[in-house]
Design a protein around this motif. Structure first.
Motif, PDB file in Angstrom:
ATOM      1  N   GLN A  48       7.096  39.268  34.958  1.00  0.00           N
ATOM      2  CA  GLN A  48       8.103  38.205  34.896  1.00  0.00           C
ATOM      3  C   GLN A  48       8.238  36.977  35.903  1.00  0.00           C
ATOM      4  N   GLY A  49       7.132  37.151  36.862  1.00  0.00           N
ATOM      5  CA  GLY A  49       6.812  35.971  37.609  1.00  0.00           C
ATOM      6  C   GLY A  49       7.560  35.891  38.908  1.00  0.00           C
ATOM      7  N   LEU A  50       7.582  34.569  39.533  1.00  0.00           N
ATOM      8  CA  LEU A  50       8.473  34.429  40.489  1.00  0.00           C
ATOM      9  C   LEU A  50       9.519  33.379  40.202  1.00  0.00           C
ATOM     10  N   VAL A  51      10.724  33.576  40.898  1.00  0.00           N
ATOM     11  CA  VAL A  51      12.008  32.924  40.775  1.00  0.00           C
ATOM     12  C   VAL A  51      11.505  31.303  40.953  1.00  0.00           C
ATOM     13  N   GLU A  52      11.112  31.174  42.039  1.00  0.00           N
ATOM     14  CA  GLU A  52      10.824  29.678  42.393  1.00  0.00           C
ATOM     15  C   GLU A  52       9.744  28.973  41.457  1.00  0.00           C
ATOM     16  N   ASP A  53       8.717  29.629  40.664  1.00  0.00           N
ATOM     17  CA  ASP A  53       7.850  29.029  39.727  1.00  0.00           C
ATOM     18  C   ASP A  53       8.789  28.828  38.547  1.00  0.00           C
ATOM     19  N   LEU A  54       9.208  29.907  38.229  1.00  0.00           N
ATOM     20  CA  LEU A  54       9.982  29.589  36.778  1.00  0.00           C
ATOM     21  C   LEU A  54      11.039  28.399  36.842  1.00  0.00           C
ATOM     22  N   ALA A  55      11.691  28.293  38.025  1.00  0.00           N
ATOM     23  CA  ALA A  55      12.529  27.178  38.093  1.00  0.00           C
ATOM     24  C   ALA A  55      11.974  25.772  37.913  1.00  0.00           C
ATOM     25  N   SER A  56      10.598  25.715  38.376  1.00  0.00           N
ATOM     26  CA  SER A  56       9.885  24.567  38.193  1.00  0.00           C
ATOM     27  C   SER A  56       9.443  23.990  36.688  1.00  0.00           C
ATOM     28  N   LEU A  57       9.335  25.181  35.839  1.00  0.00           N
ATOM     29  CA  LEU A  57       8.582  25.016  34.834  1.00  0.00           C
ATOM     30  C   LEU A  57       9.417  23.892  33.757  1.00  0.00           C
ATOM     31  N   THR A  58       8.651  23.451  32.726  1.00  0.00           N
ATOM     32  CA  THR A  58       9.220  22.507  31.734  1.00  0.00           C
ATOM     33  C   THR A  58       8.693  23.056  30.302  1.00  0.00           C
ATOM     34  N   PRO A  59       9.629  22.722  29.398  1.00  0.00           N
ATOM     35  CA  PRO A  59       8.975  22.791  28.012  1.00  0.00           C
ATOM     36  C   PRO A  59       7.548  22.450  27.696  1.00  0.00           C
ATOM     37  N   THR A  60       7.312  21.389  28.194  1.00  0.00           N
ATOM     38  CA  THR A  60       5.933  21.020  28.219  1.00  0.00           C
ATOM     39  C   THR A  60       5.095  21.788  28.863  1.00  0.00           C
ATOM     40  N   ASP A  61       5.227  22.459  29.881  1.00  0.00           N
ATOM     41  CA  ASP A  61       4.346  23.596  30.293  1.00  0.00           C
ATOM     42  C   ASP A  61       4.160  24.728  29.304  1.00  0.00           C
ATOM     43  N   ILE A  62       5.401  24.924  28.805  1.00  0.00           N
ATOM     44  CA  ILE A  62       5.335  26.117  28.093  1.00  0.00           C
ATOM     45  C   ILE A  62       4.353  26.005  26.661  1.00  0.00           C
ATOM     46  N   SER A  63       4.396  24.474  26.275  1.00  0.00           N
ATOM     47  CA  SER A  63       3.565  24.112  25.216  1.00  0.00           C
ATOM     48  C   SER A  63       2.122  24.138  25.499  1.00  0.00           C
ATOM     49  N   ALA A  64       1.880  23.635  26.432  1.00  0.00           N
ATOM     50  CA  ALA A  64       0.561  23.579  27.114  1.00  0.00           C
ATOM     51  C   ALA A  64      -0.137  25.075  27.211  1.00  0.00           C
ATOM     52  N   HIS A  65       0.562  26.063  27.535  1.00  0.00           N
ATOM     53  CA  HIS A  65       0.355  27.241  27.821  1.00  0.00           C
ATOM     54  C   HIS A  65      -0.137  27.998  26.529  1.00  0.00           C
ATOM     55  N   TRP A  66       0.908  27.499  25.362  1.00  0.00           N
ATOM     56  CA  TRP A  66       0.676  28.068  23.979  1.00  0.00           C
ATOM     57  C   TRP A  66      -0.602  27.638  23.342  1.00  0.00           C
ATOM     58  N   GLN A  67      -0.877  26.168  23.595  1.00  0.00           N
ATOM     59  CA  GLN A  67      -2.081  25.866  22.971  1.00  0.00           C
ATOM     60  C   GLN A  67      -3.283  26.503  23.825  1.00  0.00           C
ATOM     61  N   LYS A  68      -3.279  26.803  24.969  1.00  0.00           N
ATOM     62  CA  LYS A  68      -4.418  27.307  25.755  1.00  0.00           C
ATOM     63  C   LYS A  68      -4.587  28.916  25.250  1.00  0.00           C
ATOM     64  N   LEU A  69      -3.780  29.423  24.888  1.00  0.00           N
ATOM     65  CA  LEU A  69      -3.829  31.040  24.776  1.00  0.00           C
ATOM     66  C   LEU A  69      -3.810  31.410  23.218  1.00  0.00           C
ATOM     67  N   ILE A  70      -2.958  30.609  22.330  1.00  0.00           N
ATOM     68  CA  ILE A  70      -2.902  31.109  21.160  1.00  0.00           C
ATOM     69  C   ILE A  70      -3.979  30.203  20.276  1.00  0.00           C
ATOM     70  N   CYS A  71      -5.309  30.770  20.005  1.00  0.00           N
ATOM     71  CA  CYS A  71      -6.176  30.159  19.185  1.00  0.00           C
ATOM     72  C   CYS A  71      -6.792  31.449  18.519  1.00  0.00           C
TER      73      CYS A  71
END
Length: 855
Positions: free
Chosen positions: A603-626
Motif C-alpha cells: 500500500q506504500g507510504l502516505v507521503e509518497d502517495l500524496a506526491s504522485l500524479t497521473p503522469t507517474d502512473i502512466s510511466a509505471h504502466w509503460q514500464k511494467l506492462i509489456c
C-alpha cells in the motif's frame, strides 16, 4: 418488467438447483442434510447447534455460548484436548468453530476418504465433552484477552455500539463474546449446566457436502451420532424488541485516524414478503462501485472513501446497514447526504438496468457460495437452522421474479425514510491531529496449457466446467522492488486504476458493465507481482476479455478518478494504522529490511502517495506492462478458440518495451535485538523476526512445513503459550516472502506484562526445532494439513489461475502444483533442522513489542 429477463440467468439457477439435497432425521432427533459433489475429493462436515448468545437466558451478556465453543476443544470422554486437532490434521483436515447470536457451528474440511474420522470427532466434541475443570480457568484468561482485542478493533467497536443503540431489550444488543464483568462471574457449574441444557442431537443439525454418496452419508451419520439420546430442550425467553420511534445516535471518540460510521434502519423479519426486495434494494443503493450511494457520496460529492449497504437479518428482525469511512471533517455531512440520496431515489426511481444488475449479482452470489464444499455446507446449514427450510434459496429466487423497480424504490419510503434510524460513529476527537493530503491537479484436467503469444507474452489455459464461470487474470512482476523512493505504493494504485477509465469507457461505465452481469473486475498486488482479474458467468466471456483488453492497452488514468483512488488508498493506510497488529507489522518490516524495498508494504507510504500524479502512473504502466512481463491466465468454463483469438489481438497491439527484472538481493536484517513501539491499546503484540528464503528457493517446502509447525491449534507453540500458560489469545508464525529473500516471524497478542514470557517461549520453540526435536507424528500432521490446504485452494478458478501465472513469472513449471504433495511428503526432519540452522537462525532475531507507552 421481470427482473429475470436474462435467459442465461435462469439457466444458471436451473443448473444450480438441479443438484438434490437429501434431508433425513435420526431417531434421536438429529437432522442430517447431505449434498453430493464429486468435483474434488473433499468433504465439509459441519455440526450446527441451535444455540447462541440470544439463548443464554439468565446469563444473557455472559458469552456462555462462545465460552463453550472454546471449551469443546479441551477434551472428551475418549480424547484429550490436544489430540482432537492432532487427529484431524493427521487425516489432512482443518477443524474450527464459530459462535453467533443464534448458533454455534463446528466444522471440519478435509479429504473425503477421512469422512468417518471427521464425523467421529465432531460427535465426540459436541456430545461427549468433559469440560475439564483445570481448562475452564485457562480458557477464561484467553477469552478475557480476546475481549480486549475486540476493544482494540475499531470496526468491532462501531458495530458493537450500533447493536447496543439499535436494540434496547433484545439480546442482539449484547456482544456474542459477552461483557467482561458478566463473563468474569461465570462459574464452571454454570458452563456445565448450559452445555447439558443446549447440546443435544434434537437441537443440532449435521451437514455433509462433498465427495460422499447419500447411502454412505446416512450410514456414517447413524454410526457416529445415533447413540446420543434425545433430551428435553427448554426455549429461553427472548424479549421482542419494541418498535423504534425516533432517531438515535452514538458518537464515540478515541485515538483514531479516520471516522467509521454506520446508519442502521430497522427492517422486518426474514419471513416478511419484502425480505428479498430489501436485499435487492441494498445492492442497488450500496452494492459495488456503480451503486447509487457509492457514485453520489464517493465519486461526486467526495464525502466518503468507502460506503456499502447490506441487510443484516438473522431471522426475527434485522437492520438495513449502511457503513462508511470518511475524514473527520466530513463526519457531520454523511448522514444528511445519505438521507438526501434516499429521498432523491424515491423520486427518480431505480433504473431497470440497475435492478437487473442487482438480481444478477444475487445469482452470482449464489453461484459463488457453491465454489467450495465448505461454502455449500454453510449454505445448507444456514437455510435449515436460521430459516428452517433447506431449499430456501430456491424459493428466495422465485420470490425475486415479482420484484420491480417500483416495488423496490417504494421500500425506501416505508422502511428507511421514516425518521427511525440509528447513527453510530467512531473517530478522533475534534482537536486530535490527523494526517491530510492535498491532491494535485468438475473434474476437468487440472493442468494448464501454455500458449506462446506474439511478442513474448504467455497465455495459460485450464478448462473446468464444474461451474458456469470464467476467471481471467493478467499478472506481471511488480511491487516494492520496482518502486523508486518517493513512489512507494504506486504499483497497487496502478492495479486499481487499470480497472477504472479505459478506452471509450469512463470508470462509472466500466463498473456498470461488470456489475450489470454480476461479475467482478478488480486489481490486486503483492510483494513481487500485481495484476487485474475479471470473473463472469460463461455467457459473458466476451465482455470480460473486452474489459481486460481495454485495461491493458488503453488505460486513461483520468485526473478525477486518480485523485479519488489515491485518496482512498491513503485512507485505507490510515485506517489500518488504527489496528495494533497491522501497525506493529509495518514497523517490524521497516526495522527488519532497512533500506531494502521490502521495507514498505504494497500500500506504500502516505507521503509518497500524496506526491504522485497521473503522469507517474502512466510511466509505471509503460514500464511494467509489456509482453515480456505479462502472463494471462484463464480458468473455468470458457470457449477456448474465441479466447485465444481475442487475446492474440490484444497482444498484437501492445507496446514493445523491453523488461528487465530487478535484483532482490538482501544481506540480512537492518536491526536485531529488542525494540519497542508505543500505541495506546489494551493488549500488546510481540514479534520475533528472522531472515527467510524466497519463493523460488528449492527449500520452500521445508520452510512451508516449518511455518505450519508453528501455526494452528495443534502446534506445540500454541499449546505451550496459549493452552498451558494462558499467555496469549493468538500466537503463530508469518512470512514476508520475496522472490529470493524474505522475513520469517513469530507473533502473539498478549498482555503487556506477559511479553517477556512470550519471548522466552518463542526462543525455546525455535531452539527445539533447530535441534531437530520434531516427532514423526507432528511432522505427518503438518504434511497432511498442507496437502489438504493446497487441495482446498485449488477448488476456485481464481486461485488456480493465479498460481499458474506466478509460477510462470518466477521461472517455475506452470503446473508445479501437481508435484506439491510428493515434494511435501519428501521433507525430512533433517531438512527443517538444516534450513533453520543454515539459513534462518543465523544471528540474533529482531524482537519488537507494541504496547502502551510508559505512564
Amino acid at each position: 418488467m421481470s427482473a429475470f429477463a436474462d435467459p442465461a440467468a435462469k439457466e444458471v439457477l436451473k443448473g444450480l438447483f438441479a443438484r438434490s439435497v437429501e434431508r433425513f432425521t435420526l431417531d434421536n432427533g438429529l437432522t442430517v442434510l447431505h449434498v453430493q459433489d464429486s468435483s474434488a475429493q473433499l468433504v465439509s462436515a459441519q455440526v450446527w447447534v441451535r444455540t447462541g448468545s440470544i439463548h443464554e437466558g439468565p446469563f444473557t451478556g455472559a458469552g456462555l455460548s462462545h465460552y463453550l465453543e472454546h471449551m469443546l476443544f479441551k477434551g472428551t470422554e475418549t480424547r484429550k484436548g490436544p489430540a482432537i486437532s492432532e487427529e484431524v490434521q493427521a487425516a489432512g483436515g482443518n477443524i474450527n468453530a464459530y459462535t453467533t447470536f443464534d448458533r454455534t457451528v463446528y466444522h471440519i474440511d478435509g479429504p473425503s476418504e477421512a469422512t468417518s474420522t471427521f464425523l467421529d470427532i465432531l460427535a465426540d466434541i459436541c456430545f461427549r465433552s468433559t469440560l475439564p475443570q483445570e481448562e475452564v480457568q485457562k480458557e477464561r484468561d484467553v477469552i478475557l484477552r480476546e475481549i480486549d482485542m475486540g476493544l482494540d478493533d475499531p470496526d468491532r467497536q462501531v458495530a458493537r455500539s450500533t447493536f447496543e443503540s439499535a436494540f434496547l431489550v433484545h439480546p442482539y444488543r449484547h456482544p456474542v463474546i459477552g461483557h467482561r464483568e458478566i463473563f468474569e462471574a461465570v462459574t464452571e457449574p454454570d458452563l456445565r449446566d448450559y452445555y447439558n441444557a443446549r447440546y443435544a442431537p434434537n437441537n443440532s443439525v449435521l451437514v455433509l457436502a462433498g465427495d460422499i454418496t447419500t447411502p454412505d452419508a446416512r450410514k456414517l451419520a447413524e454410526k457416529h451420532f445415533s447413540n446420543f439420546r434425545m433430551r428435553r430442550i427448554e426455549s429461553p425467553y427472548i424479549p421482542t424488541e419494541p418498535a423504534q420511534l425516533s432517531r438515535r445516535t452514538n458518537h464515540a471518540i478515541g485515538d483514531y485516524n479516520i471516522v467509521r460510521g454506520v446508519l442502521a434502519f430497522p427492517i422486518p423479519s426474514l419471513w416478511d414478503a419484502n425480505s428479498p426486495s430489501l436485499d435487492i434494494l441494498a445492492t442497488c443503493l450500496g452494492g459495488g462501485e456503480s451503486s447509487i450511494l457509492w457514485q453520489r457520496l464517493r465519486e461526486e460529492q467526495k464525502l466518503v472513501h468507502y460506503i456499502d449497504t447490506s441487510c443484516w437479518n438473522p431471522g426475527t428482525s434485522g437492520l438495513f446497514w449502511v457503513s462508511f469511512y470518511c475524514l473527520p471533517e466530513n463526519q457531520n455531512s454523511v448522514e444528511e447526504a445519505v438521507l438526501e440520496t434516499l429521498e432523491a431515489t424515491t423520486k427518480e426511481g431505480i433504473a431497470p438496468a440497475l435492478l437487473t444488475k442487482a438480481v444478477r449479482q444475487a445469482i452470482v452470489g449464489e453461484v459463488n457460495s457453491r465454489k467450495t464444499m465448505s461454502g455449500q455446507a454453510a449454505r445448507l446449514g444456514l437455510s435449515e437452522v436460521v430459516v428452517g427450510e433447506p431449499e430456501y434459496a430456491r424459493s428466495y429466487f422465485q420470490r425475486l421474479e415479482d420484484v420491480t423497480p417500483e416495488s423496490v424504490s417504494g421500500l425506501i419510503k416505508s422502511k428507511l425514510l421514516n425518521g427511525r434510524h440509528t447513527l453510530c460513529t467512531l473517530g478522533p476527537a475534534p482537536q486530535a491531529p490527523r494526517v491530510q493530503t492535498k491532491p494535485k491537479t468438475t473434474k476437468d484436467t487440472r493442468e494448464f496449457e501454455e500458449v506462446s503469444l506474439e511478442g513474448g507474452a504467455t497465455l495459460l489455459l485450464q478448462q473446468d466446467g464444474s461451474l458456469p464461470k470464467v476467471h481471467c487474470k493478467a499478472v506481471c512482476l511488480g511491487g516494492p522492488l520496482y518502486e523508486s523512493n518517493g513512489q512507494r505504493g504506486i504499483t497497487e494504485l496502478l492495479s486499481t486504476m487499470l480497472t477504472k477509465d479505459a478506452g471509450d469507457r469512463d470508470a462509472k461505465t466500466v463498473t456498470e458493465c461488470i456489475e450489470n452481469v454480476g461479475g467482478t473486475f478488480t486489481g490486486f498486488g503483492g510483494n513481487n507481482t500485481f495484476g487485474i482479474a475479471v470473473e463472469v458467468l460463461k455467457s459473458d466471456q466476451k465482455l470480460a476479455l473486452d474489459l481486460l483488453t481495454e485495461a491493458i492497452l488503453r488505460p486513461q488514468f483520468a485526473e478525477n478518478t486518480f485523485v479519488t483512488e489515491r485518496d482512498s488508498q491513503v485512507a485505507e493506510l490510515r485506517e489500518s494504522e488504527d489496528e495494533i497488529g497491522t501497525f506493529g507489522g509495518r514497523r517490524l518490516r521497516q526495522r527488519f529490511f532497512g533500506e531494502h524495498p521490502y521495507n514498505v508494504g504494497t500500500q506504500g507510504l502516505v507521503e509518497d502517495l500524496a506526491s504522485l500524479t497521473p503522469t507517474d502512473i502512466s510511466a509505471h504502466w509503460q514500464k511494467l506492462i509489456c509482453p515480456g512481463n505479462l502472463v494471462l491466465s484463464l480458468s473455468g468454463d470458457f470457449d477456448r478458440e474465441s479466447a485465444i483469438a481475442q487475446l492474440e489481438t490484444l497482444l498484437s497491439q501492445m507496446n514493445r518495451n523491453s523488461f528487465i527484472p530487478e535484483n532482490s538481493c538482501f544481506e540480512g536484517p537492518q536491526e536485531t535485538g529488542h525494540h519497542h513501539e508505543y500505541m495506546e491499546r489494551e493488549q500488546a503484540v510481540v514479534f520475533q523476526a528472522y531472515p527467510d528464503i524466497g519463493v523460488t528457493d528449492s527449500a520452500l517446502h521445508s520452510t512451508n512445513i516449518l511455518a505450519d509447525l508453528l501455526n494452528g491449534m495443534s502446534s506445540r507453540l500454541f499449546n505451550e503459550v496459549r493452552e498451558k500458560r494462558s499467555l496469549a489469545y493468538y500466537v503463530g508464525a508469518g512470512r514476508v516472502l520475496g522472490i529470493e529473500t524474505g522475513m520469517f516471524y513469530l507473533y502473539a497478542g498478549t498482555a503487556p506484562d506477559q511479553a517477556k514470557e512470550v519471548y522466552q517461549q518463542f526462543d525455546l520453540e525455535i531452539q527445539r526445532l533447530a535441534n531437530g526435536d520434531i516427532n514423526l507424528d507432528e511432522l505427518s500432521r503438518s504434511k497432511a494439513r498442507l496437502k489438504t490446504s493446497k487441495r482446498m485452494q485449488q477448488q476456485t478458478a481464481g486461485s488456480r489461475a493465479l498460481e499458474a501465472a506466478l509460477n510462470k513469472l518466477y521461472g517455475l513449471p506452470i503446473n508445479d502444483f501437481i508435484n506439491y504433495d510428493s515434494r511435501t511428503e519428501a521433507v525430512k526432519v533433517e531438512d527443517i533442522q538444516g534450513i533453520l540452522q543454515q539459513r534462518i537462525v543465523t544471528q540474533d532475531p529482531l524482537c519488537l513489542t507494541v504496547s502502551r507507552g510508559p505512564k
